[in-house]
Motif scaffolding. Sequence first.
Motif, PDB file in Angstrom:
ATOM      1  N   ILE A   1     -76.227  -6.258 -15.118  1.00  0.00           N
ATOM      2  CA  ILE A   1     -77.315  -6.451 -14.478  1.00  0.00           C
ATOM      3  C   ILE A   1     -77.718  -6.339 -13.013  1.00  0.00           C
ATOM      4  O   ILE A   1     -77.408  -7.315 -12.564  1.00  0.00           O
ATOM      5  N   MET A   2     -79.819  -6.559 -12.877  1.00  0.00           N
ATOM      6  CA  MET A   2     -79.581  -6.573 -12.274  1.00  0.00           C
ATOM      7  C   MET A   2     -81.333  -7.504 -12.134  1.00  0.00           C
ATOM      8  O   MET A   2     -81.923  -6.580 -13.372  1.00  0.00           O
ATOM      9  N   GLY A   3     -81.841  -7.658 -10.986  1.00  0.00           N
ATOM     10  CA  GLY A   3     -83.849  -8.418 -11.282  1.00  0.00           C
ATOM     11  C   GLY A   3     -83.819  -8.719 -10.079  1.00  0.00           C
ATOM     12  O   GLY A   3     -83.243  -8.689  -9.273  1.00  0.00           O
ATOM     13  N   TRP A   4     -85.505  -9.366 -10.492  1.00  0.00           N
ATOM     14  CA  TRP A   4     -86.039  -9.482  -8.900  1.00  0.00           C
ATOM     15  C   TRP A   4     -86.536 -11.043  -9.882  1.00  0.00           C
ATOM     16  O   TRP A   4     -86.664 -11.546 -10.856  1.00  0.00           O
ATOM     17  N   PHE A   5     -86.818 -12.159  -8.564  1.00  0.00           N
ATOM     18  CA  PHE A   5     -87.744 -13.272  -8.284  1.00  0.00           C
ATOM     19  C   PHE A   5     -87.892 -13.284  -7.078  1.00  0.00           C
ATOM     20  O   PHE A   5     -88.119 -12.328  -6.012  1.00  0.00           O
TER      21      PHE A   5
ATOM     22  N   ALA B   1     -91.787 -14.445  -1.287  1.00  0.00           N
ATOM     23  CA  ALA B   1     -90.628 -13.615  -0.741  1.00  0.00           C
ATOM     24  C   ALA B   1     -89.929 -13.079  -2.131  1.00  0.00           C
ATOM     25  O   ALA B   1     -89.801 -13.741  -2.834  1.00  0.00           O
ATOM     26  N   TYR B   2     -89.968 -11.649  -1.784  1.00  0.00           N
ATOM     27  CA  TYR B   2     -88.990 -11.131  -3.352  1.00  0.00           C
ATOM     28  C   TYR B   2     -87.911 -10.714  -3.234  1.00  0.00           C
ATOM     29  O   TYR B   2     -87.623 -10.223  -2.246  1.00  0.00           O
ATOM     30  N   TYR B   3     -86.351 -11.394  -3.771  1.00  0.00           N
ATOM     31  CA  TYR B   3     -85.280 -11.625  -3.927  1.00  0.00           C
ATOM     32  C   TYR B   3     -84.480 -10.770  -5.156  1.00  0.00           C
ATOM     33  O   TYR B   3     -85.119 -10.555  -6.088  1.00  0.00           O
ATOM     34  N   CYS B   4     -83.601  -9.408  -4.395  1.00  0.00           N
ATOM     35  CA  CYS B   4     -82.778  -8.690  -5.953  1.00  0.00           C
ATOM     36  C   CYS B   4     -82.043  -9.320  -6.360  1.00  0.00           C
ATOM     37  O   CYS B   4     -81.301 -10.394  -5.308  1.00  0.00           O
ATOM     38  N   THR B   5     -81.289  -9.262  -7.113  1.00  0.00           N
ATOM     39  CA  THR B   5     -80.407  -9.722  -7.601  1.00  0.00           C
ATOM     40  C   THR B   5     -79.406  -9.059  -8.369  1.00  0.00           C
ATOM     41  O   THR B   5     -79.777  -7.692  -8.517  1.00  0.00           O
TER      42      THR B   5
END
Length: 124
Positions: A33-37, A93-97
């Motif tokens: 899985i990958m996401g953005w917060f 600020a956008y964080y990739c996970t």
Amino acid sequence: QVQLVESGGGLVQAGGSLRLSCAPSGRSFSPAIMGWFRQAPGKVREFVAGITWHGDTTIYADSVKGRFTISRDNSNNTVYLQMNRLNAEDTAAYYCTAGSTVASLRHGHSYDYWGQGTQVTVSN
């Protein structure tokens, strides 16, 4: 060690678009899985969008649904966040996970790795 490298942030006028990219570097890693917060000053981190790597599941926060699109390129393990019709409330600020196992896309604890963040600023 796995690092997530984000790019694509910047300053944009309200109504404009940006595309964020994120790819892992370091040791070999195949995400499930990958996401953005994102996190705005003085606010808690919030979920933006998530995607499964082997399937077609994508989910979005209500605040971005219909404006943002998350997608992936399996050939290079890159995830993208296309952001359209940006407004001042999207400034953060956008964080990739990335996560190694399939789990709830909405929750931060589902993810094993986090990027350093890329700033998105939307001006009126």
